[in-house]
Design a protein around this motif. Structure first.
Motif: not given
Length: 251
Positions: A32-35, A180-182, A99-100, A80-83
């Motif tokens: 599951d990915l969010a970016w 994981g977060i980037a 976020i993955g 967490l949310m992207p941004g």
């Protein structure tokens, strides 16, 4: 510019018939990915990507419930949310761009986590027990880092610091999720007062860059697109043997 600084778009990598056959035969895993994409929009997707160390290692740093320090107070990694912005070891904040996560069902092969007890690293944290994934890297600040790498601090794989007491390997039962977060570059984000590296591909792909790995990474990190990538790592890495030796010397 090195390859990990500018990960190519998967569409830019030609696929030969032989490569296509190999791709079809590779086992995959659902992530599951969010970016935060290049147009400034938060985007979510579930992608089936090759079950390789390079891919799965990107989502193997933080267990569900790991607490980061957001702008409005503590926030769990799963919220967490992207941004969103979180605190770093340098006393600043950094934006989460990606976020993955990977969920393991009870019937799956069990992943290993590492429980780091409160004050395992003294004044460097953590403030409370924290559960990290098997590919997490924690920031070590010690004079021995300078002796090894000529720098005052370095990231060490948490697995190499396992001693069965302050850092213990744990294999939880039931369904578990690891994250994981980037960010736009390498950062040391604070997790319950412990500095943990945000994902950077240098630690995973430095010795395994090839066309297939680059294609996988482009699909894993769609926020990179045609941008400048993650940039070079600002903080070096201790090898597993160096980290283990340093832990033994400190202990």
């Amino acid at each position: 510019m090195t390859a990990y600084q500018r990960l190519p778009s998967a569409s830019h990598i030609p696929v030969t018939p032989a490569a296509a056959d190999r791709e079809a035969s590779r086992a995959t895993v659902a992530l599951d990915l969010a970016w935060f994409d290049l147009s400034g929009r938060a985007t979510w997707d579930r992608r089936h990507l090759p079950d390789t160390p390079e891919v799965t290692g990107a989502v193997a740093s933080l267990a569900r419930g790991a607490m980061l320090k957001g702008t409005d107070g503590p926030i769990a990694v799963e919220d967490l949310m992207p941004g969103d912005h979180v605190a770093t070891q340098d006393g600043e904040t950094v934006r989460i761009d990606w976020i993955g996560s990977r969920t393991y069902a009870p019937s799956d092969e069990r992943p290993t986590f590492y429980r780091v007890t409160a004050r395992a690293f003294g004044p460097n944290g953590p403030e409370a027990d924290v559960m990290l994934g098997a590919r997490a890297h924690v920031l070590i600040q010690h004079r021995l880092c300078y002796e090894l790498l000529r720098v005052p601090r370095a990231f060490a794989p948490v697995a190499a610091l396992e001693d069965g007491h302050l850092v213990s390997a744990v294999t939880p039962p039931g369904e578990v999720t690891v994250y994981g977060i980037a960010c736009s570059g390498q950062s040391a984000v604070m997790v319950s007062g412990l500095a943990v590296e945000s994902y950077h591909p240098a630690r995973a792909t430095g010795r395994s860059l090839n066309r297939t790995v680059l294609s996988d990474m482009a699909r894993l990190f769609p926020q990179i697109g045609d941008g400048d990538g993650f940039g070079p790592p600002r903080i070096p890495y201790l090898s597993a043997s160096e980290a283990h030796g340093l832990a033994m010397a400190i202990g």
